[in-house]
Design a protein around this motif. Structure first.
Motif, PDB file in Angstrom:
ATOM      1  N   GLN A   1       1.275   3.968  -3.149  1.00  0.00           N
ATOM      2  CA  GLN A   1       0.830   5.361  -3.039  1.00  0.00           C
ATOM      3  C   GLN A   1       1.996   6.350  -3.100  1.00  0.00           C
ATOM      4  O   GLN A   1       1.900   7.398  -3.726  1.00  0.00           O
ATOM      5  CB  GLN A   1       0.038   5.536  -1.734  1.00  0.00           C
TER       6      GLN A   1
ATOM      7  N   ASP B   1      -5.975  -6.478  -3.051  1.00  0.00           N
ATOM      8  CA  ASP B   1      -6.450  -5.513  -2.061  1.00  0.00           C
ATOM      9  C   ASP B   1      -7.395  -4.561  -2.792  1.00  0.00           C
ATOM     10  O   ASP B   1      -6.963  -3.715  -3.581  1.00  0.00           O
ATOM     11  CB  ASP B   1      -5.259  -4.753  -1.473  1.00  0.00           C
TER      12      ASP B   1
ATOM     13  N   LEU C   1      -7.154  -0.586  -3.020  1.00  0.00           N
ATOM     14  CA  LEU C   1      -6.115   0.120  -3.774  1.00  0.00           C
ATOM     15  C   LEU C   1      -6.597   0.421  -5.189  1.00  0.00           C
ATOM     16  O   LEU C   1      -7.062  -0.477  -5.898  1.00  0.00           O
ATOM     17  CB  LEU C   1      -4.839  -0.726  -3.838  1.00  0.00           C
TER      18      LEU C   1
ATOM     19  N   LYS D   1       0.808  -1.210   0.000  1.00  0.00           N
ATOM     20  CA  LYS D   1       0.000   0.000   0.000  1.00  0.00           C
ATOM     21  C   LYS D   1       0.848   1.271   0.000  1.00  0.00           C
ATOM     22  O   LYS D   1       0.693   2.139  -0.835  1.00  0.00           O
ATOM     23  CB  LYS D   1      -0.894   0.011   1.257  1.00  0.00           C
TER      24      LYS D   1
END
Lengths: 309, 309, 309
Positions: free
Chosen positions: C166, C185, C188, C162
């Motif tokens: 990002q 996930d 995301l 994650k």
């Protein structure tokens, strides 16, 4: 020699070379041995005491040998005595020992040629904790004479209650005990009072952890303990303005003390931990001096070692 | 930046600032890298060997990385090879490894660019123990030629019996073995004698621990072992006045040796442990030299580090 | 005083002497406290991260307090908060914490007066890993703009996927994800592509470990994973010549990557580990500066300590 996997790698000349080099290193002890080694042998769980000793030792410039019982030869049945002698043989200048036996130090006492510090003996003694409690009280009142100290909680299983009570009495303090049935120690000759009485009279309220893991027969009721015997916010309000609060930790928040009081203004709980480092430095210093072990040298620059051979 | 909990705290400028600071630190290696790191990777219990290496490394001024298998990524299935490479990558200049596999070092041998020391390989090799035994004998007799050495105890499961026997023979000693059925190693070509014969002829009696944990099929009878095969007080009286007694420890007191003899006058058991520190210092020194890794610098004062950025 | 077993050994004069010596030591803090202590509190297994912090701290001249949960007071139910406060009280100047809770740092944030570094929070965050990944990419391409990064593997359970995705996007990189159902996930917002597509377009292939221990309900088929979703030798051949390969390790060899590719020419896996030391040094440096804690002093010669009393 690029790795050392087997003596079969070495021819006779090389073997003799290594033996002679080792002897040379051994004989030069004075030159390279400005280091002093402390071995911390903890046979029971510890955060505060172990880490506090570690900090104290490092602040004194000592090297630390951190023993881990669970990956040691005690797993192969080695005795405490043989383990202690081993650390002495490999160069420890000081042993710090915590062990579940109440009297582990009796067998070691006259058998080693280095100082030993008791960092906890079963449920009998924990003298460096006692000393740091004394330091915390002393810093508050500058003396012990006539100070009212109430020790409250699991007195029976505590390894500080007994020595604290007796030592404080020796120093002139008035000592009271306060606890629930099942946590009383009948061998102690001090008056038992209720927690409501305790908060009224105390200058120092010394709370002890309820050691649930040792109350296998008669369980202590955690949910009602605080209300009946612990330090609630209501009781705290009845304490003398200058009275202080001690606890050796770990704390059962909400059992012997309301969680919100752990860091209240009169709490000296974390101050105790800080004091622990300095009391241990003082004790180590005294012992090393008594044995003629200079530790001041440790904090000096170590000289360049040149090994021939 | 008061704490570092998340990269989301950092804006792009701060991220780049940290990346450049890290690069700068990496490039200045010579300035700040007067430290040498030893990583001790013990995959089996140890007190003596592990602590002895630690003392040896600290006496040489090395930094120590103390690996704990039980809280390491080997719990997630990481191989010894990947673990070893990891320590090399994060800056270890030396690996000291004990592992239950008999031949763990074969796969590592040509794959790392730092020296490795075998601190125990299954039941096959424990060469630093062998070297410290040799040092202890050498310090006693100043040579090995014609010395009668009897190795007694759990020869089959010992990782020192084989290399000691063969190396002592290479150095000119006369080697004999003495043990009970079930502890014999049929691959070794040395004469077996009884303990009664052993005490009569030996200059060095090298006792080995009965490794009960490895005798799952045919249990060794502990209660009669001492009387039949161990060193009793009666047998000890028949030893040559100058003969010495060795044991790598941990000791089963009352099994391979009468407990009272562990520290008798001819015992060199704790002397062996002390010698272990210096033999390991010598071996580390030889290896670091062979690889051109200067360790002398470690004991010098470290310079002040100033980091810009 | 030859040993310290009990306060009963001490008379009142000696007790007061030790208390005053401890106070003196405490007041002289500036003189003897050129040391800075880092406490590494790992509540989950770790080799790389923990040892990397240790090396970083020692390279910066810091003292290290190595906490072992399994032998600590957390075994007596002590909370993370109380443990953290304890380390602050005994002198830690920095806490490095890994804990299984996703948000452990929220409760500590404003409660301590020393900096804290997140070394892993549940499956949510592992920001020093993210930073070392960034450093490795930056060292390869000298920038992030327009770089195609594919993150592949157990995205759902990864605590780096994650923040890496990002943060790389923030820095201008194009981020893609590639994995099997059950490892996705859904929170995301990045495109999912196949591994065959991934190798064609990527400049950076960031592989993640399949965390078998967290897939209790729907097991991932290890034997077919490599062929269907992992980096096989065939797929590696289709990668851009300048494309690089990352993996935070530990690696499941033969699952997310063919074992032979772990050290292939485009692999930066061990480079990442090396970078981890320097990125952590940079982060520690930034924090200590932000708090006005001088660490430069640590690498200077420590002065001789003389204690009166």
């Amino acid at each position: 020699m690029r790795h050392f996997f087997s003596v079969n790698q070495l021819d006779e000349v090389e073997i003799m070379e290594i033996l002679r080099m080792a002897e040379q290193l051994q004989q030069k002890q004075c030159a390279i041995e400005q280091q002093r080694f402390a071995a911390n042998l903890f046979f029971e769980p510890s955060t505060r005491t172990k880490m506090s000793f570690l900090v104290a030792e490092r602040k004194l410039g000592m090297e630390v040998l951190d023993f881990h019982q669970e990956t040691s030869s005690t797993q192969k049945g080695e005795s405490l005595y043989d383990t202690a002698k081993t650390f002495q043989a490999i160069g420890a200048n000081l042993l710090v020992i915590r062990h579940p036996a109440d009297d582990w130090f009796h067998e070691l006492k006259d058998q080693l040629s280095i100082p030993i510090i008791n960092a906890g003996a079963g449920k009998e003694e924990h003298p460096t904790q006692c000393m740091l409690d004394l330091l915390t009280i002393y810093q508050e009142f500058q003396q012990f004479n006539g100070i009212n100290v109430v020790i409250s909680g699991d007195i029976l299983h505590s390894r500080v209650a007994k020595s604290n009570a007796q030592t404080l009495k020796r120093l002139g303090a008035n000592v009271y005990l306060s606890t629930v049935d099942g946590c009383k120690d009948e061998t102690l000759d001090f008056p038992y009072i209720t927690m409501d009485e305790a908060v009224e009279i105390c200058d120092v309220l010394m709370l002890l952890r309820i050691q649930h893991e040792r109350h296998q027969e008669v369980a202590i009721d955690q949910s009602s303990y605080l209300r009946k015997f612990g330090l609630t916010k209501e009781r705290e309000r009845n304490m003398n303005p200058s009275a202080i609060l001690l606890h050796p930790a770990p704390i059962n928040r909400g059992v012997e003390i309301d969680s919100d009081l752990v860091e209240c203004e009169r709490s000296r709980i974390f101050k105790q931990m800080n004091n622990g480092v300095y009391i241990r430095m003082a004790i180590i210093t005294k012992l090393l001096r008594a044995w003629g072990i200079s530790y001041e040298a440790n904090t000096q620059k170590r000289e360049k070692v040149v090994i021939n051979g």
